[in-house]
Each structure stands twice: as C-alpha cells, then as structure tokens.
Scaffold this motif. Structure first.
Motif, PDB file in Angstrom:
ATOM      1  N   LEU A 237       0.378  -1.119   0.386  1.00  0.00           N
ATOM      2  CA  LEU A 237       0.010  -0.295  -0.420  1.00  0.00           C
ATOM      3  C   LEU A 237       0.743   1.128  -0.360  1.00  0.00           C
ATOM      4  O   LEU A 237       0.202   2.324  -0.454  1.00  0.00           O
ATOM      5  CB  LEU A 237      -1.015  -0.068   1.182  1.00  0.00           C
ATOM      6  CG  LEU A 237      -1.766  -1.152   1.267  1.00  0.00           C
ATOM      7  CD1 LEU A 237      -2.844  -1.458   2.285  1.00  0.00           C
ATOM      8  CD2 LEU A 237      -2.958  -0.782   0.254  1.00  0.00           C
TER       9      LEU A 237
ATOM     10  N   ALA B 111      -0.755   3.435  -3.012  1.00  0.00           N
ATOM     11  CA  ALA B 111      -2.033   3.757  -2.688  1.00  0.00           C
ATOM     12  C   ALA B 111      -2.500   4.941  -2.705  1.00  0.00           C
ATOM     13  O   ALA B 111      -1.755   5.732  -1.524  1.00  0.00           O
ATOM     14  CB  ALA B 111      -2.737   2.619  -2.187  1.00  0.00           C
ATOM     15  N   PRO B 112      -3.114   5.772  -3.596  1.00  0.00           N
ATOM     16  CA  PRO B 112      -3.156   6.944  -3.729  1.00  0.00           C
ATOM     17  C   PRO B 112      -4.879   7.201  -2.633  1.00  0.00           C
ATOM     18  O   PRO B 112      -4.615   8.076  -2.244  1.00  0.00           O
ATOM     19  CB  PRO B 112      -4.398   7.056  -4.764  1.00  0.00           C
ATOM     20  CG  PRO B 112      -4.391   5.706  -5.659  1.00  0.00           C
ATOM     21  CD  PRO B 112      -3.825   4.329  -5.148  1.00  0.00           C
ATOM     22  N   ASP B 113      -5.577   5.944  -2.021  1.00  0.00           N
ATOM     23  CA  ASP B 113      -5.998   6.810  -1.211  1.00  0.00           C
ATOM     24  C   ASP B 113      -6.042   6.178   0.598  1.00  0.00           C
ATOM     25  O   ASP B 113      -6.460   6.066   1.451  1.00  0.00           O
ATOM     26  CB  ASP B 113      -7.427   5.174  -1.347  1.00  0.00           C
ATOM     27  CG  ASP B 113      -7.238   4.194  -1.002  1.00  0.00           C
ATOM     28  OD1 ASP B 113      -6.566   3.853  -1.414  1.00  0.00           O
ATOM     29  OD2 ASP B 113      -8.177   3.436  -0.992  1.00  0.00           O
ATOM     30  N   VAL B 114      -4.505   5.960   0.650  1.00  0.00           N
ATOM     31  CA  VAL B 114      -3.920   5.362   1.978  1.00  0.00           C
ATOM     32  C   VAL B 114      -2.755   6.274   1.898  1.00  0.00           C
ATOM     33  O   VAL B 114      -2.368   6.511   1.278  1.00  0.00           O
ATOM     34  CB  VAL B 114      -3.266   4.117   1.881  1.00  0.00           C
ATOM     35  CG1 VAL B 114      -2.821   4.068   3.173  1.00  0.00           C
ATOM     36  CG2 VAL B 114      -4.563   2.709   1.276  1.00  0.00           C
ATOM     37  N   ARG B 115      -3.199   7.011   3.204  1.00  0.00           N
ATOM     38  CA  ARG B 115      -1.665   8.305   4.182  1.00  0.00           C
ATOM     39  C   ARG B 115      -1.180   7.541   4.612  1.00  0.00           C
ATOM     40  O   ARG B 115      -1.134   6.855   5.589  1.00  0.00           O
ATOM     41  CB  ARG B 115      -2.732   8.964   4.037  1.00  0.00           C
ATOM     42  CG  ARG B 115      -3.635  10.184   3.559  1.00  0.00           C
ATOM     43  CD  ARG B 115      -4.392  11.506   3.837  1.00  0.00           C
ATOM     44  NE  ARG B 115      -5.338  10.756   5.076  1.00  0.00           N
ATOM     45  CZ  ARG B 115      -6.046  12.028   5.660  1.00  0.00           C
ATOM     46  NH1 ARG B 115      -5.571  12.978   5.928  1.00  0.00           N
ATOM     47  NH2 ARG B 115      -6.805  11.161   6.725  1.00  0.00           N
TER      48      ARG B 115
ATOM     49  N   GLN C 235       0.577   3.469   9.066  1.00  0.00           N
ATOM     50  CA  GLN C 235      -0.448   3.728   7.959  1.00  0.00           C
ATOM     51  C   GLN C 235      -1.757   4.466   8.576  1.00  0.00           C
ATOM     52  O   GLN C 235      -1.847   3.277   9.640  1.00  0.00           O
ATOM     53  CB  GLN C 235      -0.964   2.360   7.654  1.00  0.00           C
ATOM     54  CG  GLN C 235      -2.312   2.506   6.569  1.00  0.00           C
ATOM     55  CD  GLN C 235      -1.745   1.565   5.402  1.00  0.00           C
ATOM     56  OE1 GLN C 235      -2.018   0.109   6.099  1.00  0.00           O
ATOM     57  NE2 GLN C 235      -3.794   0.783   5.122  1.00  0.00           N
TER      58      GLN C 235
ATOM     59  N   SER D 196      -8.211   6.457   9.780  1.00  0.00           N
ATOM     60  CA  SER D 196      -9.063   7.445  10.250  1.00  0.00           C
ATOM     61  C   SER D 196      -8.703   8.201  10.309  1.00  0.00           C
ATOM     62  O   SER D 196      -8.039   8.850  11.339  1.00  0.00           O
ATOM     63  CB  SER D 196     -10.095   6.945  10.750  1.00  0.00           C
ATOM     64  OG  SER D 196     -10.078   6.283  12.049  1.00  0.00           O
TER      65      SER D 196
ATOM     66  N   TYR E  88      -5.826  11.196  14.377  1.00  0.00           N
ATOM     67  CA  TYR E  88      -5.336  10.536  13.713  1.00  0.00           C
ATOM     68  C   TYR E  88      -5.579   8.474  13.939  1.00  0.00           C
ATOM     69  O   TYR E  88      -4.804   8.414  15.485  1.00  0.00           O
ATOM     70  CB  TYR E  88      -4.749  10.948  12.816  1.00  0.00           C
ATOM     71  CG  TYR E  88      -4.908  11.276  11.735  1.00  0.00           C
ATOM     72  CD1 TYR E  88      -4.710  11.395  10.248  1.00  0.00           C
ATOM     73  CD2 TYR E  88      -3.886  12.977  12.292  1.00  0.00           C
ATOM     74  CE1 TYR E  88      -5.464  12.206   9.708  1.00  0.00           C
ATOM     75  CE2 TYR E  88      -4.407  14.006  11.405  1.00  0.00           C
ATOM     76  CZ  TYR E  88      -4.088  13.839   9.864  1.00  0.00           C
ATOM     77  OH  TYR E  88      -4.422  14.951   9.619  1.00  0.00           O
TER      78      TYR E  88
ATOM     79  N   SER F 194       1.387  12.006   1.778  1.00  0.00           N
ATOM     80  CA  SER F 194      -0.029  11.231   0.637  1.00  0.00           C
ATOM     81  C   SER F 194       0.613   9.570   0.300  1.00  0.00           C
ATOM     82  O   SER F 194       0.060   8.560  -0.134  1.00  0.00           O
ATOM     83  CB  SER F 194      -0.013  12.143  -0.507  1.00  0.00           C
ATOM     84  OG  SER F 194       1.205  11.715  -1.098  1.00  0.00           O
ATOM     85  N   ASN F 195       1.925   8.971   0.322  1.00  0.00           N
ATOM     86  CA  ASN F 195       2.166   8.258   0.342  1.00  0.00           C
ATOM     87  C   ASN F 195       3.619   7.507   0.807  1.00  0.00           C
ATOM     88  O   ASN F 195       4.402   8.483   1.681  1.00  0.00           O
ATOM     89  CB  ASN F 195       2.368   7.482  -1.145  1.00  0.00           C
ATOM     90  CG  ASN F 195       4.049   8.179  -1.348  1.00  0.00           C
ATOM     91  OD1 ASN F 195       5.392   8.520  -1.143  1.00  0.00           O
ATOM     92  ND2 ASN F 195       3.800   9.171  -2.770  1.00  0.00           N
TER      93      ASN F 195
END
Length: 122
Positions: A37, A40-44, A76, A79, A90, A106-107
């Motif tokens: 991940l 992955a664009p949706d994982v911060r 990772q 939420s 977080y 962002s990654n």
C-alpha cells in the motif's frame, strides 16, 4: 570569414557527435513491494515527529493511554477525526494520536524520505 564559420560548425558537429555517442548505461529500477500500500492513492501515512507520542483509546486527552510511539516511526493512517475542541486526531492500529505529534504524507515513500531527513538533523 566563411571558412571560419564552416570550421566552427564542423568542430561543433564533431564535438556534439562525440559527446552524444557515449554508451548509455542501463539502470535497473528495483521496486520495493514489501509494503503493497506504499503508493496507493487512497492510503495516507504518518511520520511521528514528537520524541514520544502516546496512543489514546479515544480522541480525548483524558482517555486511556494504550501505548507509545517514537520519533521516526512511520504508520498507516486508518482514519481521521476531530474532537469537541477542533483538535485533529488520527487513528492507527494501536490507537489515536493527536496531529501535533505527527506529519501526514500522501504515500509511504514521502514519509520515509522525511524520516531520513529527520534522522539526519538529529
């Protein structure tokens, strides 16, 4: 004068050909897939910037402390939430961390680079 221009042009072309005809080295790019991940664009990802940060059970400073993290750890983000005082929190596997103790990226690769820079400053 024309001979000088022709000579200059010929010398320029020869030099250009000689410098551009170097052997091109093949660069092998190795992709680290140990963390699937990482890009992955949706994982911060978060980098802990505080010397020690406490994981809380809830998004409240008075809630139970479930563990601790150290400066330089990369986590990772699962939420994000805000408490009644508009403080950002977080959530991670171990619990909640306040935004004042981390920096979010962002990654994972950006977080790793920032962790390396943080380590160099110490």
């Amino acid at each position: 004068m024309k001979k000088l221009i022709k000579l200059f042009t010929c010398v320029f072309i020869v030099l250009f050909c000689v410098t551009s005809c170097n052997k091109n080295k093949i660069t092998v790019l190795e992709f680290d897939n140990s963390e699937p991940l990482a890009l992955a664009p949706d994982v911060r990802w978060a980098l802990v910037i505080a010397p020690y940060a406490a994981y809380y059970e809830k998004t409240d400073w008075n809630s139970e402390v479930k563990g601790y993290s150290r400066r330089g750890q990369i986590l990772q983000v699962l939420s994000r939430a805000e408490d009644k005082d508009d403080n950002e929190w977080y959530r991670f596997e171990t619990g909640w961390l306040p935004s004042s103790t981390i920096t979010v990226y962002s990654n994972r690769l950006k977080a790793q680079r920032a962790a390396e820079e943080l380590k160099e400053k110490e």
